[in-house]
Scaffold this motif. Structure first.
Motif, PDB file in Angstrom:
ATOM      1  N   GLU A   1     -16.715 -40.418 -49.774  1.00 22.45           N
ATOM      2  CA  GLU A   1     -17.082 -39.606 -50.934  1.00 22.45           C
ATOM      3  C   GLU A   1     -18.229 -40.244 -51.714  1.00 22.45           C
ATOM      4  O   GLU A   1     -19.140 -39.555 -52.181  1.00 22.45           O
ATOM      5  CB  GLU A   1     -15.870 -39.401 -51.843  1.00 22.45           C
ATOM      6  CG  GLU A   1     -14.820 -38.466 -51.261  1.00 22.45           C
ATOM      7  CD  GLU A   1     -15.401 -37.112 -50.869  1.00 22.45           C
ATOM      8  OE1 GLU A   1     -16.073 -36.490 -51.712  1.00 22.45           O
ATOM      9  OE2 GLU A   1     -15.189 -36.699 -49.715  1.00 22.45           O
ATOM     10  N   LYS A   2     -18.208 -41.563 -51.848  1.00 18.81           N
ATOM     11  CA  LYS A   2     -19.307 -42.257 -52.534  1.00 18.81           C
ATOM     12  C   LYS A   2     -20.618 -42.066 -51.776  1.00 18.81           C
ATOM     13  O   LYS A   2     -21.678 -41.825 -52.374  1.00 18.81           O
ATOM     14  CB  LYS A   2     -18.998 -43.748 -52.641  1.00 18.81           C
ATOM     15  CG  LYS A   2     -17.838 -44.107 -53.544  1.00 18.81           C
ATOM     16  CD  LYS A   2     -18.253 -44.233 -54.981  1.00 18.81           C
ATOM     17  CE  LYS A   2     -17.123 -44.833 -55.799  1.00 18.81           C
ATOM     18  NZ  LYS A   2     -17.456 -44.954 -57.238  1.00 18.81           N
ATOM     19  N   LEU A   3     -20.572 -42.191 -50.453  1.00 16.26           N
ATOM     20  CA  LEU A   3     -21.798 -42.096 -49.663  1.00 16.26           C
ATOM     21  C   LEU A   3     -22.446 -40.727 -49.779  1.00 16.26           C
ATOM     22  O   LEU A   3     -23.670 -40.607 -49.674  1.00 16.26           O
ATOM     23  CB  LEU A   3     -21.496 -42.405 -48.200  1.00 16.26           C
ATOM     24  CG  LEU A   3     -21.289 -43.881 -47.871  1.00 16.26           C
ATOM     25  CD1 LEU A   3     -20.746 -44.047 -46.456  1.00 16.26           C
ATOM     26  CD2 LEU A   3     -22.589 -44.660 -48.032  1.00 16.26           C
ATOM     27  N   LYS A   4     -21.653 -39.701 -49.996  1.00 13.71           N
ATOM     28  CA  LYS A   4     -22.210 -38.356 -50.099  1.00 13.71           C
ATOM     29  C   LYS A   4     -23.038 -38.156 -51.356  1.00 13.71           C
ATOM     30  O   LYS A   4     -23.864 -37.250 -51.418  1.00 13.71           O
ATOM     31  CB  LYS A   4     -21.072 -37.326 -50.068  1.00 13.71           C
ATOM     32  CG  LYS A   4     -20.361 -37.246 -48.737  1.00 13.71           C
ATOM     33  CD  LYS A   4     -19.145 -36.326 -48.830  1.00 13.71           C
ATOM     34  CE  LYS A   4     -18.339 -36.323 -47.540  1.00 13.71           C
ATOM     35  NZ  LYS A   4     -17.109 -35.505 -47.643  1.00 13.71           N
ATOM     36  N   MET A   5     -22.831 -39.009 -52.370  1.00 15.88           N
ATOM     37  CA  MET A   5     -23.550 -38.795 -53.629  1.00 15.88           C
ATOM     38  C   MET A   5     -24.609 -39.849 -53.922  1.00 15.88           C
ATOM     39  O   MET A   5     -25.368 -39.731 -54.884  1.00 15.88           O
ATOM     40  CB  MET A   5     -22.562 -38.698 -54.799  1.00 15.88           C
ATOM     41  CG  MET A   5     -21.743 -39.928 -55.082  1.00 15.88           C
ATOM     42  SD  MET A   5     -22.576 -41.137 -56.138  1.00 15.88           S
ATOM     43  CE  MET A   5     -21.275 -42.334 -56.423  1.00 15.88           C
ATOM     44  N   LEU A   6     -24.704 -40.912 -53.088  1.00 16.80           N
ATOM     45  CA  LEU A   6     -25.676 -41.974 -53.349  1.00 16.80           C
ATOM     46  C   LEU A   6     -27.042 -41.637 -52.758  1.00 16.80           C
ATOM     47  O   LEU A   6     -27.120 -41.185 -51.606  1.00 16.80           O
ATOM     48  CB  LEU A   6     -25.191 -43.292 -52.746  1.00 16.80           C
ATOM     49  CG  LEU A   6     -23.983 -43.962 -53.380  1.00 16.80           C
ATOM     50  CD1 LEU A   6     -23.584 -45.181 -52.554  1.00 16.80           C
ATOM     51  CD2 LEU A   6     -24.263 -44.358 -54.818  1.00 16.80           C
ATOM     52  N   PRO A   7     -28.132 -41.892 -53.469  1.00 18.72           N
ATOM     53  CA  PRO A   7     -29.461 -41.802 -52.856  1.00 18.72           C
ATOM     54  C   PRO A   7     -29.625 -42.939 -51.838  1.00 18.72           C
ATOM     55  O   PRO A   7     -29.320 -44.092 -52.132  1.00 18.72           O
ATOM     56  CB  PRO A   7     -30.419 -41.987 -54.039  1.00 18.72           C
ATOM     57  CG  PRO A   7     -29.590 -41.816 -55.272  1.00 18.72           C
ATOM     58  CD  PRO A   7     -28.206 -42.216 -54.898  1.00 18.72           C
ATOM     59  N   ILE A   8     -30.079 -42.608 -50.650  1.00 21.25           N
ATOM     60  CA  ILE A   8     -30.216 -43.586 -49.569  1.00 21.25           C
ATOM     61  C   ILE A   8     -31.682 -43.702 -49.188  1.00 21.25           C
ATOM     62  O   ILE A   8     -32.372 -42.693 -49.011  1.00 21.25           O
ATOM     63  CB  ILE A   8     -29.357 -43.175 -48.360  1.00 21.25           C
ATOM     64  CG1 ILE A   8     -27.869 -43.215 -48.745  1.00 21.25           C
ATOM     65  CG2 ILE A   8     -29.620 -44.096 -47.173  1.00 21.25           C
ATOM     66  CD1 ILE A   8     -26.935 -42.681 -47.683  1.00 21.25           C
ATOM     67  N   GLY A   9     -32.164 -44.929 -49.069  1.00 20.41           N
ATOM     68  CA  GLY A   9     -33.570 -45.149 -48.773  1.00 20.41           C
ATOM     69  C   GLY A   9     -33.859 -45.508 -47.334  1.00 20.41           C
ATOM     70  O   GLY A   9     -34.921 -45.180 -46.813  1.00 20.41           O
TER      71      GLY A   9
END
Length: 336
Positions: free
Chosen positions: A189-197
């Motif tokens: 769930e956290k990964l779905k909302m974090l901006p990833i570079g």
């Protein structure tokens, strides 16, 4: 491998980390395996708002680290935030399997042996409301694999990026999940909302036996679990394998035999008669079922550590060099 135990809030542990290394004669900026260019400094600047919003404690720790090292925090930011988004990156193998009485998570870290004296195992005892954890890293505050006090294990494999934007890189994603999540479902769930570079896979497992591999980059996050009940495992190397992610692979990059390593793991893990205990995990990572760590060290490539997290028995086993040569020792310093 350097071993550190830190305790306190993020600013305090950053200062402890920096000063302990400085007192032992280690200056972090002298051991960065790439030049800190204007491109990296500019990229770090545009990432700062992301970390201020989603992970301000990391910036506090980075300030503490700079104070402990007596160095320019801007240069530390440029090195840390650009890792995995601007090559070079690590080339690693990761798997997790849950069956019967076993929940095992394994990872080989494949990197530059010339830098291996500065690889670090760290235990961080938190006092500011997030989870304590232990992890392994080639490059200070980021983590490449680890397990936290709740028994969530996370490990990365890097993928050469084709898309880049301001956001979390692979090692800071691992670090963030270890500090903030107790289960695989919470981490997803956290990964779905974090901006990833950057581009990477993340392999996750917890003490309930939940497993997942996440293939993600600056544009997409795709999640997969075990293929079927007869094959209760996930694994990853340095390429995307999910159909929706394959177009992001760079076929011209030197990926350190990524597909060969992937085949070794999948073929061994599909053999039910093998995947039965801790010794299987150690043997797999040691290359006993095919190529996984058998690099020609003279080429500047090698497996520089290997780790197995036994999540059923709350135990950690680590080899601090190539496991086919040095074997594993149990680490009893961190309880989870």
């Amino acid at each position: 491998m350097i071993h550190l135990q830190l305790q306190g809030n993020h600013d305090q542990t950053g200062q402890q980390w920096g000063s302990l290394l400085r007192d032992s004669g280690v200056k972090i900026l002298d051991h960065i395996p790439f030049p800190i260019t204007g491109e990296r400094i500019e990229y770090a600047e545009v990432c700062l708002p992301v970390y201020r919003q989603y992970y301000p404690a990391l910036l506090e720790e980075l300030q503490g680290l700079a104070a402990g090292q007596d160095c320019d925090v801007q240069l530390l930011q440029a090195a840390l935030f650009s890792m995995y988004t601007i090559p070079p990156a690590c080339h690693c193998s990761c798997f997790a399997v849950a069956e019967g009485d076993e929940i095992l998570f394994g990872r080989n870290s494949d990197f530059l042996p010339v830098l291996e004296d500065h690889n670090t195992n760290v235990i961080v005892h938190r006092t500011d409301g997030v989870f304590s954890f232990t992890g392994n890293t080639t490059s200070f505050l980021q983590m490449e694999d680890g397990v936290n006090q709740k028994g969530l294990a996370v490990g990365l494999t890097s993928v050469s990026p084709t898309k880049i934007k301001p956001g979390f890189n692979a090692g800071l994603l691992v670090r963030y999940l270890l500090e903030t999540c107790g289960t695989v479902s919470e981490a997803l769930e956290k990964l779905k909302m974090l901006p990833i570079g950057s581009a990477q896979t993340l392999t996750l497992a917890d003490t309930k036996g939940d497993l997942a591999v996440v293939e993600c980059n600056a544009e997409r996050v795709e999640i997969a679990g075990p293929a079927d009940p007869e094959n209760p495992f996930v694994c990853a190397t340095n390429a995307f394998h999910l159909p929706s992610m394959r177009s992001y692979n760079r076929t011209t990059e030197d990926d350190w035999f990524a597909e060969r390593r992937y085949r070794t793991m999948t073929e061994a893990l599909r053999r039910k008669e093998l995947r039965k205990d801790l010794s299987f995990a150690q043997d797999l990572l040691s290359g006993r079922y095919g190529f996984l760590c058998q690099y020609d060290r003279s080429t500047g490539k090698d497996t520089v550590w290997s780790v197995v997290y036994d999540l059923k028995r709350h135990a950690i086993y680590r080899s601090e060099s190539n496991p086919c040569q040095s074997g594993y020792q149990e680490d009893v310093q961190f309880a989870f």
